[in-house]
Design a protein around this motif. Structure first.
Motif, short mmCIF file in Angstrom:
data_model
loop_
_atom_site.label_atom_id
_atom_site.label_comp_id
_atom_site.label_asym_id
_atom_site.label_seq_id
_atom_site.Cartn_x
_atom_site.Cartn_y
_atom_site.Cartn_z
N PRO A 155 0.82 -1.22 0.00
CA PRO A 155 0.00 0.00 0.00
C PRO A 155 0.86 1.27 0.00
O PRO A 155 1.79 1.42 0.81
N ILE A 156 0.53 2.18 -0.90
CA ILE A 156 1.29 3.42 -1.01
C ILE A 156 1.15 4.27 0.25
O ILE A 156 2.06 5.01 0.62
N GLY A 157 0.01 4.15 0.92
CA GLY A 157 -0.20 4.92 2.14
C GLY A 157 0.81 4.57 3.23
O GLY A 157 1.26 5.44 3.98
N ARG A 158 1.16 3.29 3.31
CA ARG A 158 2.16 2.89 4.31
C ARG A 158 3.52 3.49 3.98
O ARG A 158 4.25 3.92 4.88
N SER A 159 3.88 3.50 2.71
CA SER A 159 5.17 4.09 2.31
C SER A 159 5.20 5.57 2.62
O SER A 159 6.20 6.09 3.14
N ILE A 160 4.11 6.27 2.33
CA ILE A 160 4.05 7.72 2.61
C ILE A 160 4.19 7.97 4.11
O ILE A 160 4.91 8.88 4.54
N ALA A 161 3.51 7.14 4.92
CA ALA A 161 3.59 7.32 6.38
C ALA A 161 5.03 7.13 6.86
O ALA A 161 5.52 7.90 7.70
N TRP A 162 5.72 6.11 6.34
CA TRP A 162 7.09 5.87 6.75
C TRP A 162 8.01 7.02 6.35
O TRP A 162 8.84 7.47 7.13
N PHE A 163 7.83 7.51 5.12
CA PHE A 163 8.67 8.63 4.66
C PHE A 163 8.43 9.88 5.50
O PHE A 163 9.38 10.59 5.86
N LEU A 164 7.17 10.15 5.82
CA LEU A 164 6.87 11.32 6.66
C LEU A 164 7.45 11.16 8.05
O LEU A 164 7.96 12.13 8.65
N GLY A 165 7.39 9.95 8.60
CA GLY A 165 7.96 9.72 9.92
C GLY A 165 9.47 9.94 9.94
O GLY A 165 10.00 10.57 10.86
N LEU A 166 10.16 9.45 8.92
CA LEU A 166 11.60 9.66 8.85
C LEU A 166 11.94 11.13 8.62
O LEU A 166 12.93 11.64 9.18
N ALA A 167 11.15 11.80 7.80
CA ALA A 167 11.38 13.24 7.58
C ALA A 167 11.22 14.02 8.88
O ALA A 167 12.01 14.92 9.19
N ALA A 168 10.19 13.66 9.66
CA ALA A 168 9.98 14.33 10.95
C ALA A 168 11.11 14.01 11.92
O ALA A 168 11.54 14.87 12.70
N LEU A 169 11.61 12.77 11.89
CA LEU A 169 12.72 12.40 12.77
C LEU A 169 13.99 13.17 12.38
O LEU A 169 14.72 13.66 13.26
N PHE A 170 14.24 13.30 11.10
CA PHE A 170 15.41 14.06 10.64
C PHE A 170 15.29 15.52 11.07
O PHE A 170 16.26 16.11 11.56
N TYR A 171 14.11 16.11 10.90
CA TYR A 171 13.91 17.51 11.26
C TYR A 171 14.07 17.71 12.77
O TYR A 171 14.68 18.69 13.22
N THR A 172 13.58 16.77 13.55
CA THR A 172 13.64 16.91 15.01
C THR A 172 15.06 16.76 15.53
O THR A 172 15.47 17.48 16.46
N THR A 173 15.84 15.84 14.96
CA THR A 173 17.19 15.58 15.48
C THR A 173 18.25 16.44 14.82
O THR A 173 19.41 16.44 15.29
N ASN A 174 17.92 17.16 13.76
CA ASN A 174 18.91 17.99 13.07
C ASN A 174 18.52 19.45 12.93
O ASN A 174 19.35 20.27 12.55
N GLY A 175 17.26 19.77 13.19
CA GLY A 175 16.75 21.11 12.94
C GLY A 175 16.75 22.00 14.17
O GLY A 175 17.57 21.86 15.09
N PRO A 176 15.80 22.93 14.22
CA PRO A 176 15.77 23.93 15.31
C PRO A 176 15.58 23.32 16.70
O PRO A 176 16.05 23.90 17.69
N PHE A 177 14.89 22.18 16.80
CA PHE A 177 14.73 21.56 18.11
C PHE A 177 16.10 21.17 18.67
O PHE A 177 16.38 21.38 19.86
N ASN A 178 16.95 20.62 17.83
CA ASN A 178 18.29 20.24 18.28
C ASN A 178 19.15 21.46 18.57
O ASN A 178 20.05 21.41 19.41
#
Length: 665
Positions: free
Chosen positions: A391-414
């Motif tokens: 299902p494409i929806g599962r792939s999109i969810a995984w990509f969004l989760g990784l994008a959010a993890l990257f933003y959280t650990t490398n962006g302004p929060f960090n």
């Protein structure tokens, strides 16, 4: 054997040449430890690196590539035990040489030397780290000799990986600028190089007890590991070198920069070797009569180049870096409060644009996201090539989760979380509530089980390890919805109202633990509520909604407690940063409580909505299943039910008539 001898000989030769190029072999004008220590210390440290490689690489191969009941695994674990013993001895020697180097005292057996050494390992950070390395190496040696069972080998792997932590901490002084980035980069570099070099060493020893066909299979599996290790080593090498070199002038104009270029050249050559191995060597090992000989010569050449890289790495550790890593506490009166506490200067004022422009990159978490994305895409492609759909929806969810993890650990929060409690809390909500929901909806375990082939050679790959882990008693306990909910909710109170909070804010290891704990705790809770991946038990849907509303109440109570509190948490941290912009520390803490209460409830409501949708879909599926069963049986169940009612009515009628006859008599 020829290959290990070539590795050690070339490494020592490269080390001596590197010491000469970098200037570390020259006599120091102040506190010179003598010629013996000047050369013995980098030699022992290089042996430490090689021993760690042999330890980690062999255990990784034993866990993931080798068959546990065959001589190949026993050979690998023997190599691990020998490497751990060598690491213990080399760590002890390095500890002693390091003390002589930093103290300026000559070797001696008197009480003064012993007392100074005891003080060094108990009060000085460098000495404490080397003592910890020695103790970890000794414990790992005992485990490697004693353990041969497949599942318990995981404990040896954890202990082996732990031996890299003290070395990574030594690579960059605590309290100096860029400490977190440097430590994570060096940790990635150490583990990647260990898997790469140690895995190849394991192949050399295992080649004696397997045939050419089996050797081709093992080389193919090692090649996959080496590819990921190469990426990690290359990326971490660039980051570490840039932090220490600073600019291109220093790269070309200093001994340290020249050594970096030599090591880069060795890395490029090793990349070429790896490409040749994957494309040309592996098919020839089993098919060509000379495959074993070709493998042997290539491995010797590759280990020689790895020896060059190892020797240069040892020389780099003794060469002065163009960029100074002096801790902020030692820099005098010009250090700001923020630098004194964190090692880094206070970032610019937080504005709405800062959530776009503010970045503080972390290589380790960047690689986690990159590898997670690459492996997921590869698994989906494999399914599609096999003719299966995902299902494409599962792939999109995984990509969004990784994008959010990257933003959280490398962006302004960090960038800002050490200075503003509200930003820290916002990052906490991302890690524990937003990111896990997306990752869980990506169903990574289900994808892995569908895309990975079952192994039949006695070894365990990703599929076998996951299937075992899902059914362990620990997994059944930790994934139980009640336990996951307690961990999810209880972590808030335990973390913020115990010394763990201070540890996570002030220590690099504590900060990394915080990220991992919040991420795993949130993932387990989301998995128990809305997960697609298999778990031993889930609550019925009504109970899931009740659990979610209970967690919402707990979050609200925690947030209100933070908002209404009149005392500042970690006052000597958040209250001592010397900020001249933004809200006062107490007002910022209140804002953080509002985030935990208000914004933190939104993901919980999203979870409740998903649970309701899944409940509705589940009822629809159950009804459809019953309808199909009725169609297949020709409404047999309904007919049987009607016949039962008719028989019951007949019995009641006969009983009524019998009663009437009895009364008439």
């Amino acid at each position: 054997m020829v290959a290990p001898a070539v590795l050690i000989a070339v490494a020592l030769a490269a080390l001596l040449l590197g010491l000469a190029i970098g200037g570390a072999a020259a006599e120091r004008t102040l506190l010179d430890p003598g010629v013996v220590v000047r050369f013995a210390l980098p030699i022992s440290r290089t042996i430490v690196n090689i021993a760690i490689a042999g330890l980690i690489g062999s255990v990784v191969m034993a866990v993931w590539a080798l068959a546990s009941e065959k001589p190949e695994t026993r050979t690998a674990m023997d190599l691990a035990a020998g490497s751990a013993a060598l690491l213990t001895v080399a760590s002890a020697a390095t500890l002693l040489f390091t003390y002589v180097d930093v103290s300026g005292l000559p070797f001696s057996g008197d009480a003064t030397f012993g007392a100074g050494l005891a003080q060094f390992v108990t009060e000085v950070e460098l000495g404490q780290l080397w003592l910890l390395e020695l103790l970890l190496a000794a414990a790992t040696t005992v485990m490697a000799f004693a353990i041969r069972e497949r599942r318990l080998t995981l404990l040896v792997l954890v202990a082996a990986l732990a031996t890299t932590l003290p070395l990574a901490q030594q690579g960059h002084a605590a309290g100096s600028s860029g400490h977190a980035q440097a430590v994570n980069s060096l940790l990635v570099h150490l583990i990647g190089a260990a898997v790469w070099l140690g895995g190849l060493m394991t192949l050399v020893f295992v080649a004696r007890v397997v045939d050419r066909k089996r050797l081709a299979v093992l080389t193919s599996r090692y090649s996959t590991l080496a590819l990921f290790a190469f990426i990690g080593v290359a990326a971490s090498g660039v980051v570490s070198a840039w932090l220490r070199v600073g600019d291109f002038d220093a790269l070309f104009g200093t001994g340290y920069g020249q050594l970096v270029m030599w090591k880069t050249g060795a890395l490029v050559v090793l990349g070429v070797f790896g490409a040749f191995q994957r494309t040309r060597l592996i098919p020839r090992i089993a098919s060509s009569p000379n495959g074993g000989r070709v493998f042997g010569w290539l491995v010797v050449a590759e280990l020689a180049v790895m020896g060059v890289a190892s020797g240069i790495a040892g020389a780099l550790g003794r060469t002065a870096t163009p960029v100074s890593f002096e801790p902020a506490q030692d820099q005098g009166s010009g250090v700001t409060s923020a630098q004194w506490l964190t090692g880094d200067p206070l970032p610019p004022e937080l504005t709405p644009m800062s959530y776009i422009t503010g970045w503080k990159f972390d290589l380790a978490w960047t690689l986690v996201c990159a590898f997670g994305l690459a492996l997921y895409i590869a698994a989906v492609i494999r399914l599609r090539r096999r003719g299966d759909r995902w299902p494409i929806g599962r792939s999109i969810a995984w990509f969004l989760g990784l994008a959010a993890l990257f933003y959280t650990t490398n962006g302004p929060f960090n960038l800002y979380e050490q200075y503003l409690f509200s930003v820290h809390m916002l990052g906490h909500m991302m890690l524990t509530m937003v990111i896990p929901i997306a990752l869980v909806l990506g169903a990574p375990i289900t994808l892995l089980l569908r895309a990975t082939e079952k192994r039949n050679d006695g070894s365990w790959g990703g599929r076998e390890w996951v299937l075992w882990m899902v059914q362990t008693p620990y997994s059944k306990f930790i994934t139980h919805p009640a336990v996951a909910a307690v961990v999810f909710v209880g972590s808030l109170w335990v973390f913020y109202f115990t010394p763990i909070f201070r540890w996570a804010m002030s220590e690099h290891l504590g900060h990394q633990w915080m990220i991992i704990h919040f991420l795993i705790g949130g993932y387990l809770f989301a998995l128990s509520m809305i997960g697609i991946d298999p778990v031993p038990y889930r609550f019925p849907y009504p109970m899931r909604l009740i659990t979610l509303f209970a967690t919402m109440a707990s979050h609200a109570f925690f947030g209100v407690t933070m908002m209404t509190g009149d005392s500042l948490m970690l006052a000597d941290w958040f209250g001592a940063m010397g900020r001249t912009w933004g809200a006062t520390p107490l007002a910022d803490q209140s804002l953080g409580g509002g985030i935990a209460w208000g914004i933190g409830e939104l993901p919980t409501l999203a979870l409740a909505l998903i649970v309701a949708v899944q409940w509705s879909r589940n009822d629809t599926k159950v009804q459809k299943r019953k309808d199909r069963a009725a169609d297949r049986s020709g409404e047999a169940e309904l007919h049987a039910y009607n016949e039962m009612l008719e028989k019951q009515a007949a019995r009641d009628e006969r009983a009524q008539k019998a009663q009437e006859n009895a009364r008439s008599v």
